[in-house]
Design an enzyme around this catalytic site. Structure first.
Site, PDB file in Angstrom:
ATOM      1  N   ARG A 195       0.852  -1.178   0.000  1.00  0.00           N
ATOM      2  CA  ARG A 195       0.000   0.000   0.000  1.00  0.00           C
ATOM      3  C   ARG A 195       0.886   1.226   0.000  1.00  0.00           C
ATOM      4  O   ARG A 195       1.614   1.450   0.955  1.00  0.00           O
ATOM      5  CB  ARG A 195      -0.908   0.021   1.237  1.00  0.00           C
ATOM      6  CG  ARG A 195      -2.106  -0.844   1.054  1.00  0.00           C
ATOM      7  CD  ARG A 195      -2.946  -0.951   2.314  1.00  0.00           C
ATOM      8  NE  ARG A 195      -3.733  -2.170   2.242  1.00  0.00           N
ATOM      9  CZ  ARG A 195      -4.814  -2.297   1.483  1.00  0.00           C
ATOM     10  NH1 ARG A 195      -5.261  -1.279   0.767  1.00  0.00           N
ATOM     11  NH2 ARG A 195      -5.468  -3.448   1.428  1.00  0.00           N
TER      12      ARG A 195
ATOM     13  N   ARG B 271       1.435   5.557  -1.045  1.00  0.00           N
ATOM     14  CA  ARG B 271       0.775   6.803  -0.699  1.00  0.00           C
ATOM     15  C   ARG B 271      -0.384   7.112  -1.640  1.00  0.00           C
ATOM     16  O   ARG B 271      -1.278   7.845  -1.316  1.00  0.00           O
ATOM     17  CB  ARG B 271       1.783   7.953  -0.766  1.00  0.00           C
ATOM     18  CG  ARG B 271       2.603   8.074   0.495  1.00  0.00           C
ATOM     19  CD  ARG B 271       3.645   9.143   0.363  1.00  0.00           C
ATOM     20  NE  ARG B 271       4.775   8.687  -0.447  1.00  0.00           N
ATOM     21  CZ  ARG B 271       5.880   9.394  -0.626  1.00  0.00           C
ATOM     22  NH1 ARG B 271       5.988  10.580  -0.100  1.00  0.00           N
ATOM     23  NH2 ARG B 271       6.860   8.914  -1.355  1.00  0.00           N
ATOM     24  N   TYR B 272      -0.349   6.517  -2.832  1.00  0.00           N
ATOM     25  CA  TYR B 272      -1.318   6.918  -3.852  1.00  0.00           C
ATOM     26  C   TYR B 272      -2.362   5.865  -4.111  1.00  0.00           C
ATOM     27  O   TYR B 272      -3.187   5.996  -4.989  1.00  0.00           O
ATOM     28  CB  TYR B 272      -0.585   7.293  -5.144  1.00  0.00           C
ATOM     29  CG  TYR B 272       0.386   8.354  -4.792  1.00  0.00           C
ATOM     30  CD1 TYR B 272      -0.079   9.637  -4.560  1.00  0.00           C
ATOM     31  CD2 TYR B 272       1.707   8.059  -4.541  1.00  0.00           C
ATOM     32  CE1 TYR B 272       0.775  10.615  -4.119  1.00  0.00           C
ATOM     33  CE2 TYR B 272       2.571   9.031  -4.101  1.00  0.00           C
ATOM     34  CZ  TYR B 272       2.097  10.307  -3.885  1.00  0.00           C
ATOM     35  OH  TYR B 272       2.942  11.272  -3.437  1.00  0.00           O
ATOM     36  N   GLY B 273      -2.313   4.805  -3.334  1.00  0.00           N
ATOM     37  CA  GLY B 273      -3.254   3.724  -3.525  1.00  0.00           C
ATOM     38  C   GLY B 273      -2.573   2.430  -3.177  1.00  0.00           C
ATOM     39  O   GLY B 273      -1.923   2.323  -2.149  1.00  0.00           O
TER      40      GLY B 273
ATOM     41  N   VAL C  63      -0.699  -1.384  -4.674  1.00  0.00           N
ATOM     42  CA  VAL C  63      -0.097  -2.138  -5.766  1.00  0.00           C
ATOM     43  C   VAL C  63      -0.463  -3.622  -5.607  1.00  0.00           C
ATOM     44  O   VAL C  63      -0.277  -4.195  -4.541  1.00  0.00           O
ATOM     45  CB  VAL C  63       1.434  -1.960  -5.823  1.00  0.00           C
ATOM     46  CG1 VAL C  63       2.038  -2.822  -6.926  1.00  0.00           C
ATOM     47  CG2 VAL C  63       1.794  -0.496  -6.058  1.00  0.00           C
TER      48      VAL C  63
ATOM     49  N   LYS D  90      -0.823  -1.019 -10.363  1.00  0.00           N
ATOM     50  CA  LYS D  90      -0.830   0.080  -9.394  1.00  0.00           C
ATOM     51  C   LYS D  90      -2.181   0.771  -9.509  1.00  0.00           C
ATOM     52  O   LYS D  90      -2.533   1.273 -10.575  1.00  0.00           O
ATOM     53  CB  LYS D  90       0.322   1.039  -9.714  1.00  0.00           C
ATOM     54  CG  LYS D  90       0.563   2.115  -8.674  1.00  0.00           C
ATOM     55  CD  LYS D  90       1.898   2.797  -8.940  1.00  0.00           C
ATOM     56  CE  LYS D  90       2.112   4.007  -8.057  1.00  0.00           C
ATOM     57  NZ  LYS D  90       3.404   4.657  -8.329  1.00  0.00           N
TER      58      LYS D  90
ATOM     59  N   ASP E 187      12.505  10.887  -7.436  1.00  0.00           N
ATOM     60  CA  ASP E 187      12.115  10.223  -6.187  1.00  0.00           C
ATOM     61  C   ASP E 187      12.816   8.865  -6.084  1.00  0.00           C
ATOM     62  O   ASP E 187      12.200   7.848  -5.798  1.00  0.00           O
ATOM     63  CB  ASP E 187      10.588  10.065  -6.115  1.00  0.00           C
ATOM     64  CG  ASP E 187      10.099   9.708  -4.709  1.00  0.00           C
ATOM     65  OD1 ASP E 187      10.879   9.848  -3.749  1.00  0.00           O
ATOM     66  OD2 ASP E 187       8.935   9.281  -4.573  1.00  0.00           O
TER      67      ASP E 187
ATOM     68  N   ARG F 284      12.925   1.909  -2.190  1.00  0.00           N
ATOM     69  CA  ARG F 284      11.553   1.415  -2.342  1.00  0.00           C
ATOM     70  C   ARG F 284      11.013   1.640  -3.748  1.00  0.00           C
ATOM     71  O   ARG F 284      10.009   1.038  -4.143  1.00  0.00           O
ATOM     72  CB  ARG F 284      10.599   2.121  -1.368  1.00  0.00           C
ATOM     73  CG  ARG F 284      10.772   1.700   0.074  1.00  0.00           C
ATOM     74  CD  ARG F 284       9.842   2.568   0.929  1.00  0.00           C
ATOM     75  NE  ARG F 284      10.252   2.582   2.314  1.00  0.00           N
ATOM     76  CZ  ARG F 284       9.705   1.809   3.253  1.00  0.00           C
ATOM     77  NH1 ARG F 284       8.748   0.975   2.946  1.00  0.00           N
ATOM     78  NH2 ARG F 284      10.130   1.888   4.488  1.00  0.00           N
ATOM     79  N   ASN F 285      11.649   2.538  -4.480  1.00  0.00           N
ATOM     80  CA  ASN F 285      11.164   2.840  -5.835  1.00  0.00           C
ATOM     81  C   ASN F 285      12.014   2.186  -6.919  1.00  0.00           C
ATOM     82  O   ASN F 285      11.927   2.545  -8.084  1.00  0.00           O
ATOM     83  CB  ASN F 285      11.100   4.358  -6.038  1.00  0.00           C
ATOM     84  CG  ASN F 285       9.962   4.963  -5.235  1.00  0.00           C
ATOM     85  OD1 ASN F 285       9.037   4.258  -4.843  1.00  0.00           O
ATOM     86  ND2 ASN F 285      10.031   6.260  -4.991  1.00  0.00           N
TER      87      ASN F 285
HETATM   88  P1  ADP Z   1       3.976   4.712  -4.627  1.00  0.00           P
HETATM   89  O1  ADP Z   1       3.979   5.763  -5.699  1.00  0.00           O
HETATM   90  O2  ADP Z   1       2.707   4.651  -3.861  1.00  0.00           O
HETATM   91  O3  ADP Z   1       5.195   4.789  -3.751  1.00  0.00           O
HETATM   92  P2  ADP Z   1       5.231   2.497  -6.019  1.00  0.00           P
HETATM   93  O4  ADP Z   1       5.109   2.510  -7.497  1.00  0.00           O
HETATM   94  O5  ADP Z   1       6.527   2.926  -5.436  1.00  0.00           O
HETATM   95  O6  ADP Z   1       4.005   3.296  -5.384  1.00  0.00           O
HETATM   96  O7  ADP Z   1       4.892   1.034  -5.500  1.00  0.00           O
HETATM   97  C1  ADP Z   1       4.817   0.766  -4.094  1.00  0.00           C
HETATM   98  C2  ADP Z   1       5.456  -0.580  -3.780  1.00  0.00           C
HETATM   99  O8  ADP Z   1       4.771  -1.623  -4.487  1.00  0.00           O
HETATM  100  C3  ADP Z   1       6.916  -0.714  -4.205  1.00  0.00           C
HETATM  101  O9  ADP Z   1       7.778  -0.212  -3.208  1.00  0.00           O
HETATM  102  C4  ADP Z   1       7.051  -2.222  -4.362  1.00  0.00           C
HETATM  103  O10 ADP Z   1       7.225  -2.824  -3.092  1.00  0.00           O
HETATM  104  C5  ADP Z   1       5.677  -2.624  -4.897  1.00  0.00           C
HETATM  105  N1  ADP Z   1       5.694  -2.676  -6.371  1.00  0.00           N
HETATM  106  C6  ADP Z   1       5.446  -1.646  -7.203  1.00  0.00           C
HETATM  107  N2  ADP Z   1       5.540  -2.021  -8.495  1.00  0.00           N
HETATM  108  C7  ADP Z   1       5.868  -3.328  -8.490  1.00  0.00           C
HETATM  109  C8  ADP Z   1       6.134  -4.298  -9.528  1.00  0.00           C
HETATM  110  N3  ADP Z   1       6.074  -3.963 -10.818  1.00  0.00           N
HETATM  111  N4  ADP Z   1       6.466  -5.558  -9.158  1.00  0.00           N
HETATM  112  C9  ADP Z   1       6.533  -5.882  -7.837  1.00  0.00           C
HETATM  113  N5  ADP Z   1       6.308  -5.022  -6.834  1.00  0.00           N
HETATM  114  C10 ADP Z   1       5.975  -3.754  -7.127  1.00  0.00           C
HETATM  115 MG    MG Z   2       7.068   4.525  -4.324  1.00  0.00          MG
HETATM  116 MG    MG Z   3       5.416   7.355  -5.899  1.00  0.00          MG
END
Ligand code: ADP
Ligand code: MG
Ligand code: MG
Length: 363
Positions: A45, A47-49, A51, A64, A167, A171-172
């Protein structure tokens, strides 16, 4: 000028939001075969929803799901993924974007991409230790993905603009099944070249709220002193500072660097100094004023050229002087060199032992 800086405080966690005007593009063309898309399990989970792990025509995907209030973030992320020539081995593959009516009758925005087997680099480093080769593979692929993002070129009559991530955090960044990285979370990424950003006089109507993660903010960002005159280089340099911290994170989990001593548990950058929720002011003091950085462990023996060179690479990324920082392309080259240096210079061969404290070795 088109750039505004707004500081928003979330409890103990502070974030800087940059707001700016961009061309609005609200139309969302359905691009997926929704009937065959299944959401199976929540991965994270954000900040924007949320995954999800899902499947699309029997293939594993990640989805996402954005809340309606984060539509701009969704539109930006989709826009960046669909920019010409964005596809790259080390950028997570975008499959499609969709608008749909969610369970509660509200609109949701879906971004479908390849599923990364190991999830985020943050999660990977918490779970696994890596050997020298594994560390270099992570670092090299991360730099390679970013060098692609930062590059601009024309191919087949279409031009790829330079893009800053803005960013970058562990985590990203995602880790694929083969232990290489793919950049993701392009919600705040920004085109640096081409007419979109550079002609602020255009009819830019919508705006995007940008959030960087405080822990990874470069000194010039903390000081509000980003050089807006050379916007393109300045934003790439901000990304490179974060790369320095991320390379440090990876190195702290490299068992070959500790020569048989136990590998410490994973820690985030500045977690030892500032704990789990550092504030903007705390980072200003440590990073900008005192010019401190995460510690390069004494256990990393400098008797090998490879270890010396690794330390230099990390330090050259997080340099206080933004202009002195390495470029992503340069880090890509250095990591490739480091990969081959170990086998030439080391008397210790990479091992794959499990330890009780530090988690298990990467598969
Ligand atoms: P936010 O913009 O809310 O931070 P992210 O795109 O960073 O969302 O995704 C949040 C988390 O979801 C990531 O830190 C990762 O743990 C998981 N995640 C996102 N995309 C993938 C993916 N393609 N495959 C596996 N895990 C993912
Ligand atoms: Mg992120
Ligand atoms: Mg983000």
């Amino acid at each position: 000028a088109v750039y505004f800086l707004i500081r928003v405080w979330h409890g103990s966690q502070s974030e800087v939001h940059h707001t700016m005007h961009l061309t609005d593009d609200i139309s969302i063309t359905p691009s997926l075969d929704m009937d065959n898309l299944k959401l199976l399990q929540v991965l994270d989970r954000g900040r924007y929803g949320c995954v999800w792990k899902g499947s699309l025509n029997e293939k594993e995907v990640a989805v996402k799901v954005f809340n309606p209030c984060h539509k701009q973030n969704f539109l930006n992320e989709r826009d960046i993924y669909t920019t010409p020539h964005m596809e790259h081995e080390n950028v997570i593959r975008f499959i499609g974007a969709e608008e749909r009516i969610g369970m509660e009758g509200t609109v949701e925005y879906l971004l479908v991409m390849d599923y990364a087997h190991h999830g985020s680099l943050y999660h990977y480093l918490k779970t696994y230790m890596v050997n020298w080769t594994g560390m270099c593979r992570l670092g090299h692929s991360l730099a390679r993905g970013l060098a692609h993002l930062h590059s601009d070129f024309v191919k087949g009559g279409e031009s790829k603009p330079a893009v800053a991530h803005r960013d970058l955090t562990s985590r990203n960044i995602l880790v694929k099944a083969d232990g290489s990285c793919a950049l993701s979370d392009l919600g705040f990424a920004m085109r640096l070249t081409g007419n979109r950003i550079c002609n602020p006089g255009q009819e830019d109507t919508a705006h995007i709220t940008e959030v960087g993660t405080v822990r990874y903010m470069a000194p010039e960002v903390l000081e509000g002193a980003v050089n807006l005159r050379d916007f393109e280089s300045a934003l790439k340099q901000v990304d490179m500072y974060a790369v320095g911290l991320i390379l440090w994170e990876i190195a702290t989990r490299c068992q070959d660097l500790y020569m048989g001593q136990p590998v410490p548990d994973y820690m985030q950058p500045f977690q030892a100094e500032l704990g789990q929720h550092p504030t903007f002011e705390e980072l200003q003091v440590i990073v900008s004023r005192e010019k401190r950085r995460p510690l390069l462990s004494d256990a990393w023996r400098e008797n090998s050229q490879a270890v010396k060179s690794l330390k230099e690479t990390i330090e050259d990324c997080w340099d206080q002087d933004a202009e002195a920082r390495l470029t992503a392309l340069c880090v890509e080259e250095r990591m490739a060199e480091l990969m081959s240096m170990w086998s030439r210079n080391s008397t210790v061969s990479p091992t794959l032992n499990r330890t009780s404290t530090g988690g298990s070795s990467a598969p």
